[in-house]
Design a protein around this motif. Structure first.
Motif, PDB file in Angstrom:
ATOM      1  N   MET B  37       0.846  -1.187   0.000  1.00 57.40           N
ATOM      2  CA  MET B  37       0.000   0.000   0.000  1.00 57.40           C
ATOM      3  C   MET B  37       0.886   1.243   0.000  1.00 57.40           C
ATOM      4  O   MET B  37       1.888   1.290   0.726  1.00 57.40           O
ATOM      5  N   THR B  38       0.514   2.208  -0.826  1.00 56.71           N
ATOM      6  CA  THR B  38       1.159   3.523  -0.772  1.00 56.71           C
ATOM      7  C   THR B  38       0.064   4.505  -0.400  1.00 56.71           C
ATOM      8  O   THR B  38      -0.825   4.784  -1.203  1.00 56.71           O
ATOM      9  N   GLN B  99      -7.805   6.324  -5.941  1.00 59.05           N
ATOM     10  CA  GLN B  99      -7.254   5.081  -5.391  1.00 59.05           C
ATOM     11  C   GLN B  99      -7.179   4.036  -6.491  1.00 59.05           C
ATOM     12  O   GLN B  99      -8.124   3.862  -7.263  1.00 59.05           O
ATOM     13  N   THR B 100      -6.042   3.374  -6.551  1.00 59.33           N
ATOM     14  CA  THR B 100      -5.817   2.324  -7.549  1.00 59.33           C
ATOM     15  C   THR B 100      -5.542   1.013  -6.830  1.00 59.33           C
ATOM     16  O   THR B 100      -4.778   0.986  -5.863  1.00 59.33           O
ATOM     17  N   ASP B 115      -2.193  -1.284  -3.688  1.00 55.22           N
ATOM     18  CA  ASP B 115      -3.168  -0.286  -3.246  1.00 55.22           C
ATOM     19  C   ASP B 115      -2.433   1.049  -3.172  1.00 55.22           C
ATOM     20  O   ASP B 115      -1.454   1.185  -2.439  1.00 55.22           O
ATOM     21  N   LEU B 116      -2.896   2.013  -3.967  1.00 57.39           N
ATOM     22  CA  LEU B 116      -2.300   3.358  -3.938  1.00 57.39           C
ATOM     23  C   LEU B 116      -3.415   4.353  -3.673  1.00 57.39           C
ATOM     24  O   LEU B 116      -4.412   4.371  -4.405  1.00 57.39           O
ATOM     25  N   PHE B 117      -3.245   5.163  -2.636  1.00 56.93           N
ATOM     26  CA  PHE B 117      -4.286   6.116  -2.240  1.00 56.93           C
ATOM     27  C   PHE B 117      -3.711   7.523  -2.154  1.00 56.93           C
ATOM     28  O   PHE B 117      -2.647   7.735  -1.551  1.00 56.93           O
TER      29      PHE B 117
END
Lengths: 124, 124
Positions: B37-38, B99-100, B115-117
């Motif tokens: 996650m980022t 978010q991706t 997970d990139l937010f």
């Protein structure tokens, strides 16, 4: 996984928007036969369809201003990139956008396998 | 590639934010050992680190309002999902977010590999 994922992603983003803003037909080598793009909900497959779409976009001047770039490595050596930024076209006010790329390497060059683009427009 | 990619992605998004908004500790089964996650530029690896971060977020009430969901299939059967929406926390004004996710299937269940937010906050 590629230990250079962050550098790969950031250099790609810088290059991609520079070419897009100066002469977007120059993006053609970055897309390949299996590339997929979802542009404002429209699904396009393959470099030819994607480039037709990008070249036909109805503005003369365009400038992408990148706000944030986040990158993650993928199991196959690819790089996942999420960009948040602002798009300025012609003399319109700037619009927020979000764009996600999956980059893959064919052995010597990076290309775009996945591309998802949305203007950020909320109804509420 | 998974022909149900769009359905998988949209059902995931609906489920993810419903659980997040009602009881975010319930998201734990969606993250695994290799999950990344980022979150606002902070990189986290593994379900434990990710859940610690999510549970520690400093708000009591949270509501995700999804504006757009775009999905693409991936070569390994996974699904790439990009969400644009608005986040309402406590009594603050809503913030745009992007978010991706990369979803993978372990044979019986879908989990979040990537997970990139980002909150969408532009300086200009």
């Amino acid at each position: 996984m590629n230990p250079q994922f962050d550098q790969v992603g950031r250099q790609f983003v810088e290059f991609y928007y520079k070419v897009f803003d100066e002469n977007r037909s120059g993006l053609a080598p970055l897309y390949r036969q299996p590339s997929m793009m979802t542009f404002e909900g429209v699904q396009l497959i393959g470099a030819e369809a994607i480039m037709q779409k990008l070249i036909a976009l109805p503005f003369q001047k365009v400038q992408h201003v990148v706000t944030t770039v986040d990158c993650q490595p993928m199991l196959d050596g690819g790089v996942l990139v999420m960009v948040v930024g602002q798009l300025k076209t012609d003399d319109d006010p700037p619009h927020g956008f979000s764009q996600t790329f999956v980059l893959k390497n064919d052995g010597s060059n990076w290309f775009i396998f996945s591309d998802l683009f949305r203007l950020v427009v909320h109804s509420v």
